[in-house]
Design a protein around this motif. Structure first.
Motif, PDB file in Angstrom:
ATOM      1  N   MET A 199       0.847  -1.181   0.000  1.00 46.19           N
ATOM      2  CA  MET A 199       0.000   0.000   0.000  1.00 46.19           C
ATOM      3  C   MET A 199       0.885   1.234   0.000  1.00 46.19           C
ATOM      4  O   MET A 199       1.745   1.373   0.853  1.00 46.19           O
ATOM      5  CB  MET A 199      -0.892   0.012   1.227  1.00 46.19           C
ATOM      6  CG  MET A 199      -1.944  -1.039   1.241  1.00 46.19           C
ATOM      7  SD  MET A 199      -3.003  -0.785   2.673  1.00 46.19           S
ATOM      8  CE  MET A 199      -3.996  -2.226   2.528  1.00 46.19           C
TER       9      MET A 199
ATOM     10  N   GLU B  33     -10.618   5.511  -3.538  1.00 40.83           N
ATOM     11  CA  GLU B  33     -10.113   4.635  -2.478  1.00 40.83           C
ATOM     12  C   GLU B  33      -8.989   5.309  -1.723  1.00 40.83           C
ATOM     13  O   GLU B  33      -8.306   6.193  -2.231  1.00 40.83           O
ATOM     14  CB  GLU B  33      -9.663   3.285  -3.030  1.00 40.83           C
ATOM     15  CG  GLU B  33      -8.572   3.337  -4.049  1.00 40.83           C
ATOM     16  CD  GLU B  33      -8.282   1.959  -4.619  1.00 40.83           C
ATOM     17  OE1 GLU B  33      -7.095   1.592  -4.620  1.00 40.83           O
ATOM     18  OE2 GLU B  33      -9.211   1.253  -5.056  1.00 40.83           O
TER      19      GLU B  33
ATOM     20  N   THR C 100     -13.149   2.261   0.299  1.00 37.72           N
ATOM     21  CA  THR C 100     -13.554   2.550  -1.071  1.00 37.72           C
ATOM     22  C   THR C 100     -14.929   3.192  -1.083  1.00 37.72           C
ATOM     23  O   THR C 100     -15.769   2.920  -0.206  1.00 37.72           O
ATOM     24  CB  THR C 100     -13.596   1.280  -1.947  1.00 37.72           C
ATOM     25  OG1 THR C 100     -14.510   0.348  -1.369  1.00 37.72           O
ATOM     26  CG2 THR C 100     -12.231   0.646  -2.081  1.00 37.72           C
TER      27      THR C 100
ATOM     28  N   ASN D 264      -3.446  -3.319   7.695  1.00 42.04           N
ATOM     29  CA  ASN D 264      -3.735  -2.456   6.553  1.00 42.04           C
ATOM     30  C   ASN D 264      -5.167  -2.680   6.074  1.00 42.04           C
ATOM     31  O   ASN D 264      -5.636  -3.815   6.008  1.00 42.04           O
ATOM     32  CB  ASN D 264      -2.766  -2.760   5.409  1.00 42.04           C
ATOM     33  CG  ASN D 264      -1.351  -2.435   5.796  1.00 42.04           C
ATOM     34  OD1 ASN D 264      -1.072  -1.394   6.372  1.00 42.04           O
ATOM     35  ND2 ASN D 264      -0.432  -3.335   5.487  1.00 42.04           N
ATOM     36  N   TYR D 265      -5.835  -1.592   5.723  1.00 44.30           N
ATOM     37  CA  TYR D 265      -7.214  -1.620   5.261  1.00 44.30           C
ATOM     38  C   TYR D 265      -7.353  -0.693   4.062  1.00 44.30           C
ATOM     39  O   TYR D 265      -6.521   0.196   3.841  1.00 44.30           O
ATOM     40  CB  TYR D 265      -8.175  -1.153   6.362  1.00 44.30           C
ATOM     41  CG  TYR D 265      -8.169  -2.038   7.584  1.00 44.30           C
ATOM     42  CD1 TYR D 265      -9.075  -3.082   7.703  1.00 44.30           C
ATOM     43  CD2 TYR D 265      -7.261  -1.827   8.621  1.00 44.30           C
ATOM     44  CE1 TYR D 265      -9.075  -3.898   8.825  1.00 44.30           C
ATOM     45  CE2 TYR D 265      -7.252  -2.638   9.734  1.00 44.30           C
ATOM     46  CZ  TYR D 265      -8.163  -3.670   9.834  1.00 44.30           C
ATOM     47  OH  TYR D 265      -8.165  -4.478  10.940  1.00 44.30           O
ATOM     48  N   LYS D 266      -8.434  -0.886   3.315  1.00 49.47           N
ATOM     49  CA  LYS D 266      -8.735  -0.004   2.189  1.00 49.47           C
ATOM     50  C   LYS D 266     -10.171   0.488   2.315  1.00 49.47           C
ATOM     51  O   LYS D 266     -11.100  -0.304   2.459  1.00 49.47           O
ATOM     52  CB  LYS D 266      -8.568  -0.733   0.864  1.00 49.47           C
ATOM     53  CG  LYS D 266      -8.799   0.172  -0.343  1.00 49.47           C
ATOM     54  CD  LYS D 266      -8.687  -0.572  -1.658  1.00 49.47           C
ATOM     55  CE  LYS D 266      -7.259  -0.989  -1.868  1.00 49.47           C
ATOM     56  NZ  LYS D 266      -7.032  -1.568  -3.203  1.00 49.47           N
TER      57      LYS D 266
ATOM     58  N   ARG E 279     -17.126   1.211   1.643  1.00 50.88           N
ATOM     59  CA  ARG E 279     -16.663  -0.055   2.217  1.00 50.88           C
ATOM     60  C   ARG E 279     -15.335   0.126   2.934  1.00 50.88           C
ATOM     61  O   ARG E 279     -14.525   0.957   2.550  1.00 50.88           O
ATOM     62  CB  ARG E 279     -16.457  -1.095   1.114  1.00 50.88           C
ATOM     63  CG  ARG E 279     -17.695  -1.623   0.477  1.00 50.88           C
ATOM     64  CD  ARG E 279     -17.353  -2.720  -0.543  1.00 50.88           C
ATOM     65  NE  ARG E 279     -18.523  -3.259  -1.173  1.00 50.88           N
ATOM     66  CZ  ARG E 279     -19.080  -2.765  -2.280  1.00 50.88           C
ATOM     67  NH1 ARG E 279     -18.544  -1.728  -2.886  1.00 50.88           N
ATOM     68  NH2 ARG E 279     -20.168  -3.321  -2.786  1.00 50.88           N
ATOM     69  N   LEU E 280     -15.141  -0.702   3.932  1.00 52.13           N
ATOM     70  CA  LEU E 280     -13.840  -0.896   4.556  1.00 52.13           C
ATOM     71  C   LEU E 280     -13.465  -2.328   4.233  1.00 52.13           C
ATOM     72  O   LEU E 280     -14.098  -3.265   4.742  1.00 52.13           O
ATOM     73  CB  LEU E 280     -13.897  -0.671   6.066  1.00 52.13           C
ATOM     74  CG  LEU E 280     -12.582  -0.903   6.797  1.00 52.13           C
ATOM     75  CD1 LEU E 280     -11.563   0.170   6.409  1.00 52.13           C
ATOM     76  CD2 LEU E 280     -12.793  -0.914   8.300  1.00 52.13           C
ATOM     77  N   ASN E 281     -12.499  -2.512   3.340  1.00 51.68           N
ATOM     78  CA  ASN E 281     -12.216  -3.820   2.739  1.00 51.68           C
ATOM     79  C   ASN E 281     -13.527  -4.344   2.143  1.00 51.68           C
ATOM     80  O   ASN E 281     -14.091  -3.693   1.282  1.00 51.68           O
ATOM     81  CB  ASN E 281     -11.563  -4.780   3.711  1.00 51.68           C
ATOM     82  CG  ASN E 281     -10.134  -4.375   4.042  1.00 51.68           C
ATOM     83  OD1 ASN E 281      -9.562  -3.475   3.443  1.00 51.68           O
ATOM     84  ND2 ASN E 281      -9.539  -5.047   5.000  1.00 51.68           N
ATOM     85  N   ASN E 282     -14.033  -5.468   2.601  1.00 50.58           N
ATOM     86  CA  ASN E 282     -15.283  -6.014   2.053  1.00 50.58           C
ATOM     87  C   ASN E 282     -16.504  -5.716   2.920  1.00 50.58           C
ATOM     88  O   ASN E 282     -17.604  -6.166   2.608  1.00 50.58           O
ATOM     89  CB  ASN E 282     -15.154  -7.532   1.868  1.00 50.58           C
ATOM     90  CG  ASN E 282     -14.160  -7.867   0.781  1.00 50.58           C
ATOM     91  OD1 ASN E 282     -14.077  -7.178  -0.228  1.00 50.58           O
ATOM     92  ND2 ASN E 282     -13.385  -8.917   0.984  1.00 50.58           N
ATOM     93  N   THR E 283     -16.319  -4.978   4.001  1.00 53.39           N
ATOM     94  CA  THR E 283     -17.429  -4.652   4.896  1.00 53.39           C
ATOM     95  C   THR E 283     -18.096  -3.361   4.445  1.00 53.39           C
ATOM     96  O   THR E 283     -17.443  -2.322   4.333  1.00 53.39           O
ATOM     97  CB  THR E 283     -16.919  -4.489   6.341  1.00 53.39           C
ATOM     98  OG1 THR E 283     -16.288  -5.706   6.747  1.00 53.39           O
ATOM     99  CG2 THR E 283     -18.054  -4.159   7.290  1.00 53.39           C
TER     100      THR E 283
ATOM    101  N   ASN F  18      -6.000   4.016   1.273  1.00 56.84           N
ATOM    102  CA  ASN F  18      -5.412   2.998   2.132  1.00 56.84           C
ATOM    103  C   ASN F  18      -5.167   3.580   3.518  1.00 56.84           C
ATOM    104  O   ASN F  18      -4.745   4.728   3.653  1.00 56.84           O
ATOM    105  CB  ASN F  18      -4.084   2.505   1.544  1.00 56.84           C
ATOM    106  CG  ASN F  18      -4.295   1.789   0.246  1.00 56.84           C
ATOM    107  OD1 ASN F  18      -5.235   1.029   0.090  1.00 56.84           O
ATOM    108  ND2 ASN F  18      -3.432   2.016  -0.714  1.00 56.84           N
TER     109      ASN F  18
END
Length: 98
Positions: free
Chosen positions: A1, A89, A70, A66-68, A34-38, A91
């Motif tokens: 990232m 997005e 989006t 680490n998180y993303k 979203r935070l990652n897939n959440t 990071n």
């Protein structure tokens, strides 16, 4: 990232987004944060010029790592010829206990 933003654990943050509508017409849009897939937020709204939204991010339950974040915007029942500008997005990193 590359160049992630460092956030602290046990804090409440606000994810702020501003969506500009560069056409004269009114559009119905769906916004997904979203935070990652959440999914943190998923809603529809009407936009004619710009739309500002605030989504809470509470880091209490996040493990160090680490998180993303989006944000995706799509028109409802319409075709957008330029989907490349409807995604953002950022990071972030939650550091371990020092």
């Amino acid at each position: 990232m590359s160049n992630p933003a460092g956030l602290s654990k046990n804090y409440n943050y606000t994810i702020r987004s501003i969506i500009d509508n560069h056409v004269d017409e009114i559009n119905n849009i769906r916004v997904v944060v979203r935070l990652n897939n959440t999914v943190l937020a998923n809603y529809t709204t009407v936009i004619n010029n710009s739309h500002t939204s605030n989504t809470n991010l509470i880091t209490t339950q996040l493990s160090p790592g680490n998180y993303k974040i989006t944000i995706d915007v799509s028109k409802i029942n319409e075709t957008d010829c330029n989907l490349s500008d409807n995604h953002a997005e950022r990071n972030i990193v939650i550091p371990g206990v020092q």
